[in-house]
Design a protein around this motif. Structure first.
Motif, PDB file in Angstrom:
ATOM      1  N   PRO A  22       0.802  -1.226   0.000  1.00  0.00           N
ATOM      2  CA  PRO A  22       0.000   0.000   0.000  1.00  0.00           C
ATOM      3  C   PRO A  22       0.839   1.282   0.000  1.00  0.00           C
ATOM      4  O   PRO A  22       0.375   2.328  -0.435  1.00  0.00           O
ATOM      5  N   SER A  23       2.078   1.204   0.473  1.00  0.00           N
ATOM      6  CA  SER A  23       2.928   2.398   0.491  1.00  0.00           C
ATOM      7  C   SER A  23       3.564   2.696  -0.868  1.00  0.00           C
ATOM      8  O   SER A  23       4.159   3.750  -1.048  1.00  0.00           O
ATOM      9  N   PHE A  24       3.440   1.789  -1.828  1.00  0.00           N
ATOM     10  CA  PHE A  24       4.059   1.981  -3.136  1.00  0.00           C
ATOM     11  C   PHE A  24       3.316   3.049  -3.925  1.00  0.00           C
ATOM     12  O   PHE A  24       2.090   3.034  -4.010  1.00  0.00           O
ATOM     13  N   ASP A  25       4.088   3.962  -4.535  1.00  0.00           N
ATOM     14  CA  ASP A  25       3.499   4.911  -5.476  1.00  0.00           C
ATOM     15  C   ASP A  25       3.631   4.322  -6.881  1.00  0.00           C
ATOM     16  O   ASP A  25       4.038   3.163  -7.039  1.00  0.00           O
ATOM     17  N   GLU A  26       3.315   5.106  -7.898  1.00  0.00           N
ATOM     18  CA  GLU A  26       3.341   4.606  -9.277  1.00  0.00           C
ATOM     19  C   GLU A  26       4.734   4.112  -9.668  1.00  0.00           C
ATOM     20  O   GLU A  26       4.877   3.067 -10.304  1.00  0.00           O
ATOM     21  N   PHE A  27       5.766   4.848  -9.284  1.00  0.00           N
ATOM     22  CA  PHE A  27       7.143   4.444  -9.593  1.00  0.00           C
ATOM     23  C   PHE A  27       7.491   3.142  -8.868  1.00  0.00           C
ATOM     24  O   PHE A  27       8.097   2.238  -9.451  1.00  0.00           O
ATOM     25  N   ASP A  28       7.128   3.041  -7.598  1.00  0.00           N
ATOM     26  CA  ASP A  28       7.432   1.846  -6.804  1.00  0.00           C
ATOM     27  C   ASP A  28       6.741   0.600  -7.357  1.00  0.00           C
ATOM     28  O   ASP A  28       7.254  -0.503  -7.214  1.00  0.00           O
ATOM     29  N   GLU A  29       5.572   0.767  -7.968  1.00  0.00           N
ATOM     30  CA  GLU A  29       4.826  -0.376  -8.494  1.00  0.00           C
ATOM     31  C   GLU A  29       5.445  -0.956  -9.758  1.00  0.00           C
ATOM     32  O   GLU A  29       5.165  -2.098 -10.118  1.00  0.00           O
ATOM     33  N   GLN A  30       6.300  -0.213 -10.433  1.00  0.00           N
ATOM     34  CA  GLN A  30       6.907  -0.693 -11.676  1.00  0.00           C
ATOM     35  C   GLN A  30       7.828  -1.871 -11.392  1.00  0.00           C
ATOM     36  O   GLN A  30       8.568  -1.889 -10.404  1.00  0.00           O
ATOM     37  N   TYR A  31       7.779  -2.839 -12.308  1.00  0.00           N
ATOM     38  CA  TYR A  31       8.655  -4.004 -12.182  1.00  0.00           C
ATOM     39  C   TYR A  31      10.094  -3.611 -12.462  1.00  0.00           C
ATOM     40  O   TYR A  31      10.366  -2.711 -13.252  1.00  0.00           O
ATOM     41  N   LEU A  32      11.022  -4.310 -11.818  1.00  0.00           N
ATOM     42  CA  LEU A  32      12.425  -4.173 -12.176  1.00  0.00           C
ATOM     43  C   LEU A  32      12.605  -4.740 -13.572  1.00  0.00           C
ATOM     44  O   LEU A  32      11.829  -5.599 -14.008  1.00  0.00           O
ATOM     45  N   THR A  33      13.607  -4.298 -14.267  1.00  0.00           N
ATOM     46  CA  THR A  33      13.777  -4.684 -15.663  1.00  0.00           C
ATOM     47  C   THR A  33      14.367  -6.076 -15.824  1.00  0.00           C
ATOM     48  O   THR A  33      14.934  -6.657 -14.902  1.00  0.00           O
ATOM     49  N   CYS A  34      14.235  -6.570 -17.033  1.00  0.00           N
ATOM     50  CA  CYS A  34      14.853  -7.817 -17.499  1.00  0.00           C
ATOM     51  C   CYS A  34      14.523  -9.010 -16.611  1.00  0.00           C
ATOM     52  O   CYS A  34      13.389  -9.234 -16.262  1.00  0.00           O
ATOM     53  N   SER A  35      15.552  -9.727 -16.240  1.00  0.00           N
ATOM     54  CA  SER A  35      15.367 -10.965 -15.473  1.00  0.00           C
ATOM     55  C   SER A  35      15.041 -10.708 -14.007  1.00  0.00           C
ATOM     56  O   SER A  35      14.903 -11.649 -13.244  1.00  0.00           O
ATOM     57  N   LEU A  36      14.922  -9.445 -13.635  1.00  0.00           N
ATOM     58  CA  LEU A  36      14.690  -9.125 -12.229  1.00  0.00           C
ATOM     59  C   LEU A  36      13.208  -9.121 -11.877  1.00  0.00           C
ATOM     60  O   LEU A  36      12.842  -8.973 -10.721  1.00  0.00           O
ATOM     61  N   ARG A  37      12.353  -9.248 -12.861  1.00  0.00           N
ATOM     62  CA  ARG A  37      10.928  -9.360 -12.627  1.00  0.00           C
ATOM     63  C   ARG A  37      10.678 -10.649 -11.855  1.00  0.00           C
ATOM     64  O   ARG A  37      11.381 -11.615 -12.098  1.00  0.00           O
ATOM     65  N   PRO A  38       9.831 -10.772 -10.927  1.00  0.00           N
ATOM     66  CA  PRO A  38       8.629 -10.012 -10.647  1.00  0.00           C
ATOM     67  C   PRO A  38       8.800  -8.961  -9.551  1.00  0.00           C
ATOM     68  O   PRO A  38       7.826  -8.405  -9.086  1.00  0.00           O
ATOM     69  N   TYR A  39      10.041  -8.705  -9.129  1.00  0.00           N
ATOM     70  CA  TYR A  39      10.224  -7.721  -8.071  1.00  0.00           C
ATOM     71  C   TYR A  39      10.099  -6.319  -8.630  1.00  0.00           C
ATOM     72  O   TYR A  39      10.289  -6.075  -9.813  1.00  0.00           O
ATOM     73  N   ARG A  40       9.731  -5.408  -7.746  1.00  0.00           N
ATOM     74  CA  ARG A  40       9.379  -4.047  -8.156  1.00  0.00           C
ATOM     75  C   ARG A  40      10.344  -3.033  -7.546  1.00  0.00           C
ATOM     76  O   ARG A  40      11.046  -3.326  -6.590  1.00  0.00           O
ATOM     77  N   ASN A  41      10.319  -1.834  -8.100  1.00  0.00           N
ATOM     78  CA  ASN A  41      11.150  -0.741  -7.575  1.00  0.00           C
ATOM     79  C   ASN A  41      10.918  -0.552  -6.079  1.00  0.00           C
ATOM     80  O   ASN A  41      11.850  -0.284  -5.329  1.00  0.00           O
ATOM     81  N   GLY A  42       9.687  -0.678  -5.638  1.00  0.00           N
ATOM     82  CA  GLY A  42       9.358  -0.494  -4.223  1.00  0.00           C
ATOM     83  C   GLY A  42      10.016  -1.518  -3.322  1.00  0.00           C
ATOM     84  O   GLY A  42      10.339  -1.225  -2.167  1.00  0.00           O
ATOM     85  N   HIS A  43      10.227  -2.720  -3.831  1.00  0.00           N
ATOM     86  CA  HIS A  43      10.915  -3.737  -3.036  1.00  0.00           C
ATOM     87  C   HIS A  43      12.364  -3.327  -2.805  1.00  0.00           C
ATOM     88  O   HIS A  43      12.890  -3.464  -1.698  1.00  0.00           O
ATOM     89  N   VAL A  44      13.001  -2.794  -3.836  1.00  0.00           N
ATOM     90  CA  VAL A  44      14.375  -2.319  -3.700  1.00  0.00           C
ATOM     91  C   VAL A  44      14.403  -1.114  -2.752  1.00  0.00           C
ATOM     92  O   VAL A  44      15.274  -1.020  -1.886  1.00  0.00           O
ATOM     93  N   ARG A  45      13.442  -0.213  -2.896  1.00  0.00           N
ATOM     94  CA  ARG A  45      13.362   0.957  -1.991  1.00  0.00           C
ATOM     95  C   ARG A  45      13.297   0.486  -0.542  1.00  0.00           C
ATOM     96  O   ARG A  45      14.016   0.990   0.328  1.00  0.00           O
ATOM     97  N   ASP A  46      12.455  -0.488  -0.263  1.00  0.00           N
ATOM     98  CA  ASP A  46      12.316  -1.003   1.099  1.00  0.00           C
ATOM     99  C   ASP A  46      13.636  -1.581   1.616  1.00  0.00           C
ATOM    100  O   ASP A  46      14.003  -1.378   2.771  1.00  0.00           O
ATOM    101  N   VAL A  47      14.343  -2.320   0.758  1.00  0.00           N
ATOM    102  CA  VAL A  47      15.635  -2.874   1.163  1.00  0.00           C
ATOM    103  C   VAL A  47      16.598  -1.748   1.512  1.00  0.00           C
ATOM    104  O   VAL A  47      17.276  -1.789   2.543  1.00  0.00           O
ATOM    105  N   LEU A  48      16.658  -0.711   0.668  1.00  0.00           N
ATOM    106  CA  LEU A  48      17.587   0.394   0.918  1.00  0.00           C
ATOM    107  C   LEU A  48      17.248   1.115   2.221  1.00  0.00           C
ATOM    108  O   LEU A  48      18.129   1.357   3.053  1.00  0.00           O
ATOM    109  N   VAL A  49      15.991   1.449   2.408  1.00  0.00           N
ATOM    110  CA  VAL A  49      15.579   2.168   3.621  1.00  0.00           C
ATOM    111  C   VAL A  49      15.813   1.319   4.863  1.00  0.00           C
ATOM    112  O   VAL A  49      16.300   1.815   5.884  1.00  0.00           O
ATOM    113  N   ASN A  50      15.496   0.035   4.788  1.00  0.00           N
ATOM    114  CA  ASN A  50      15.626  -0.838   5.950  1.00  0.00           C
ATOM    115  C   ASN A  50      17.065  -1.242   6.243  1.00  0.00           C
ATOM    116  O   ASN A  50      17.352  -1.791   7.308  1.00  0.00           O
ATOM    117  N   THR A  51      17.970  -0.967   5.313  1.00  0.00           N
ATOM    118  CA  THR A  51      19.379  -1.261   5.527  1.00  0.00           C
ATOM    119  C   THR A  51      20.127  -0.057   6.071  1.00  0.00           C
ATOM    120  O   THR A  51      21.118  -0.200   6.773  1.00  0.00           O
TER     121      THR A  51
END
Length: 173
Positions: free
Chosen positions: A7-36
């Motif tokens: 629910p915290s994902f905005d439009e950018f966060d909802e986008q899938y990561l490119t290439c073979s990194l799908r099905p993860y999304r930009n928001g998943h990476v954002r969460d990893v960065l913030v939580n690290t």
């Protein structure tokens, strides 16, 4: 295979990561960065929060003061090191090393200085050496820079590993 949209994902966060990194999304990476990301400010806030929780649980006068705490962030392990996620985990490695700073906080042992808390980053020299030798100038991890830049606008691509700050603890600490 798909991933949930937080629910915290905005439009950018909802986008899938490119290439073979799908099905993860930009928001998943954002969460990893913030939580690290743990800097001295957050390390001190964690120490104070643990002290306050102990005092609340045991009572202010009966609680033994917290003497020492070691903080070892593990946010980069949000992606399992298996299958398709190996590429995401490997690409995030420079960020996890730069942001996941490890800390030891210790209370002064003198009776008249118990309020003084010393913070020391563990392995700072090794972290800086690794970043500068392996990652500085290396653009293979740059696919995550737009996500990093949304969290920490104004971060310079040349010194991104120092151009950030931790975010406050949830609950306003």
């Amino acid at each position: 295979m798909d991933t949930a949209v937080d629910p915290s994902f905005d439009e950018f966060d909802e986008q899938y990561l490119t290439c073979s990194l799908r099905p993860y999304r930009n928001g998943h990476v954002r969460d990893v960065l913030v939580n690290t990301a743990v800097d001295e400010t957050l390390a001190r806030a964690i120490f104070q929060t643990v002290c306050a929780a102990r005092a609340e649980h045991y009572g202010e006068s009966s609680a033994l003061a917290l003497e020492r705490i070691m903080i070892l962030p593990q946010g980069g392990q949000s992606f399992p090191h298996r299958g398709t996620m190996m590429a995401v985990a490997w690409g995030l490695r420079p960020y996890v090393i730069a942001l996941g700073r490890r800390w030891v906080l210790e209370r002064d042992v003198r009776d008249d200085a118990r309020h003084v808390i010393y913070a020391r980053e563990i392995d700072k020299e090794a972290r800086l050496r690794l970043i500068k030798s392996k990652f500085q100038g290396n653009k293979w991890y740059s696919r995550y820079m737009p996500i990093f830049g949304r969290i920490w606008p104004g971060a310079s691509s040349a010194s991104w590993y120092d151009d950030w700050h931790s975010l406050p603890l949830a609950g306003g600490s």
